[in-house]
Design a protein around this motif. Structure first.
Motif, short mmCIF file in Angstrom:
data_model
loop_
_atom_site.label_atom_id
_atom_site.label_comp_id
_atom_site.label_asym_id
_atom_site.label_seq_id
_atom_site.Cartn_x
_atom_site.Cartn_y
_atom_site.Cartn_z
N TYR A 115 0.82 -1.21 0.00
CA TYR A 115 0.00 0.00 0.00
C TYR A 115 0.86 1.27 0.00
O TYR A 115 0.52 2.24 -0.66
N LEU A 116 1.96 1.26 0.74
CA LEU A 116 2.85 2.43 0.75
C LEU A 116 3.49 2.65 -0.61
O LEU A 116 3.59 3.79 -1.07
N LEU A 117 3.94 1.58 -1.23
CA LEU A 117 4.53 1.70 -2.56
C LEU A 117 3.51 2.27 -3.55
O LEU A 117 3.82 3.22 -4.29
N LEU A 118 2.32 1.72 -3.55
CA LEU A 118 1.29 2.20 -4.47
C LEU A 118 0.85 3.62 -4.12
O LEU A 118 0.55 4.41 -5.02
N PHE A 119 0.85 3.98 -2.86
CA PHE A 119 0.51 5.34 -2.46
C PHE A 119 1.55 6.32 -2.97
O PHE A 119 1.21 7.41 -3.46
N ALA A 120 2.82 5.94 -2.89
CA ALA A 120 3.89 6.81 -3.41
C ALA A 120 3.72 7.02 -4.91
O ALA A 120 3.82 8.15 -5.41
N VAL A 121 3.45 5.95 -5.64
CA VAL A 121 3.24 6.07 -7.08
C VAL A 121 1.97 6.86 -7.37
O VAL A 121 1.91 7.65 -8.33
N THR A 122 0.94 6.70 -6.54
CA THR A 122 -0.29 7.48 -6.69
C THR A 122 0.01 8.97 -6.60
O THR A 122 -0.53 9.76 -7.38
#
Length: 178
Positions: A115-122
């Motif tokens: 979730y953190l990785l995808l949030f950063a990319v978001t």
């Protein structure tokens, strides 16, 4: 003007890293110490992790129940999530390689890593979708500092996972228009 914009964007990202990423990593660490049902959300983290383990064990997560898993220790109220996995397969299939990588590196896994990785990319996608410096700042602040979404990331609800795929689709559509 460019230097001021970069400073402002840097400050926005610094606050997001401190508030959202910092607190999420703190809760991940506390959960690792306290146990799998602590400092996290039930389905978005605990059940998804169990589902990934079911996948690796050859168990169909849609036929299995979750009564003998850490999900049962999460709360005392009667929850139907103990008897079925409510999310689409991509939620655990996408996360499975990250589970393997985390197990190899750390010896344990927390779904919030994904979730953190995808949030950063978001946040990067959000910035790229906006046009103009002010719009970029506002867009990143609205997504990155939104207290509801921040709480979802920190505790590991699935909303940030879904938001990433929606924004990726919009970004790809806009890329196709170019």
């Amino acid at each position: 003007a460019v230097a001021v914009y970069r400073l402002k964007m840097g400050l926005v990202f610094a606050v997001v890293v401190l508030v959202v990423f910092g607190q999420t990593l703190l809760f991940i660490g506390l959960r690792h110490i306290a146990g799998p049902a602590a400092y996290t959300h039930d389905g978005g983290v605990i059940q998804t992790e169990v589902t990934i383990n079911y996948l690796f064990s050859g168990v169909n997560p849609y036929l299995a129940d979750y009564v003998d898993t850490p999900l049962a220790a999460w709360g005392t109220e009667n929850r139907t999530a103990l008897y079925h996995f409510p999310y689409l397969p991509w939620t655990f299939l996408f996360s499975a390689p990250f589970h393997l990588l985390s197990q190899a590196i750390l010896g344990w896994f927390d779904q919030r890593f994904v979730y953190l990785l995808l949030f950063a990319v978001t946040l990067v996608l959000t910035k790229s979708l906006a046009r103009g410096q002010v719009a970029k700042l506002i867009a990143v602040m609205v997504i990155g500092l939104n207290p509801i979404l921040a709480s979802d990331v920190i505790f590991g609800q699935i909303d940030s996972f879904l938001l990433f795929w929606i924004l990726l689709a919009i970004w790809l559509l806009r890329l196709g228009e170019s």
